[in-house]
Design an enzyme around this catalytic site. Sequence first.
Site: not given
Ligand code: CA
Length: 420
Positions: A133, A140, A206, A208, A240, A244, A247, A260, A264, A367
């Site tokens: 990844d 970001h 996330e 992506e 993804d 948080r 993480q 994570k 996925t 975000e």
């Molecule tokens: Ca990611």
Amino acid sequence: MQYRDALCSTVTRVPDTTWLDVPDDHPFGLHTLPYGIVSTTANPERRVGVRIGDLVLDAGAAAEQAGMESGACWLTPSLNAFLALGPHAWASGRDWLVLVLTDPSYRDAIAPHLIPLADTVLHLPIEVADYVDFYASEHHARNVGRIFRPDSPGLPPSWMHLPIGYHGRAGTVVVSGTDVVRPHGQRRGSVGAPPEFGPSTRLDIEAELGFVVGGATTRGTRVDLDAAPDHLFGVVLLNDWSARDIQAFESVPLGPFLGKSFATSISAWVTPMAAFEGARVSVPGQADPLPLPYLRGEQVARGLDLHLEVRVNETVVSTPHARELHWSPEQMLAHLTVNGASLRDGDLLGSGTISGPEKGSRGSLLELSWGGTEPITLDDGTTRDFLEDGDVVTMTAWAPGPDASRIGVAEVVGRVVPAV
Ligand code: CA
């Protein structure tokens, strides 16, 4: 392999219109033709399907019926056998599909092998080999820097010089539609107290792109920029999922791990890179600093003009744009192999969260809610900082195609279910 010659010898034909009744503006029309792995009640064997409109071509059976010996590589339970054949076979396979879907003389042979999409079960399209990844969106990276490290420089020191990334967990990549169980883990306790353990309280997404790789290489060899397209087979959407709180506690200094690795999600359909020929755009400026030559090549790096949409339940919460990505997929692949690391058929490269400059184009709830301090309001009046049990996250994407058509990348959807 025995079907290589047959795949490489098929006739090239410029697409016109299909004899199928597919609306011109359908995102999975003749210009898209994504590959997936399907089964049906009548035939529970997993095999390769090709989506056209709201139908699925049973590709291996159709190829055999139409006298194409390549059917064998489309009768396998993942796309990996096809990925192993490399770019000439990918191009020939696509040419053959266009031929039989446009030339009415193939209609009688092909039509019996078209299945309503609704009658198919969709499976993970690739046997994921290695999963990497990246972190290629400047907006970001800067946002995350400001949220987690407000006193530090916006970007890590290496960010402008190379596409940074980490190796993820290939075995927990799941197909769209798979429920995601809220993960347990450790998170930072209050000051002076030991860490807490329990279900994540900051479960996030996330948005992506995922790039599917084929044409395995030998350890010790590099894939330079010019050769990188020969190894980039196609594109999926990738969510993804990120805890948080887990993480944040675990990732200093080694980066993402259990926050994570629990899941996925990727699309069930892989849209070939060939479909995006008209949707390649220059990436945002790479002039200052200029990347090293192995990341520069002869041509300007090209991104993908893909428009994403992210929904939480029924509410569109973000519309990221992939052209914002600073590093191209070819640069990611060249960097990944510059130290001699080999490629495997079925490698999956995540782009990193795609965020634009506006709030409405940020690709994560971290975000969108600015670290949980500015919750967003959904259409039903409820608010979210992070995901709640029962939330359904859906990502879709399209790019401009020939003649005002749209090239779709199939949705990736997942529902959060309570921790167990
Ligand atoms: Ca990611």
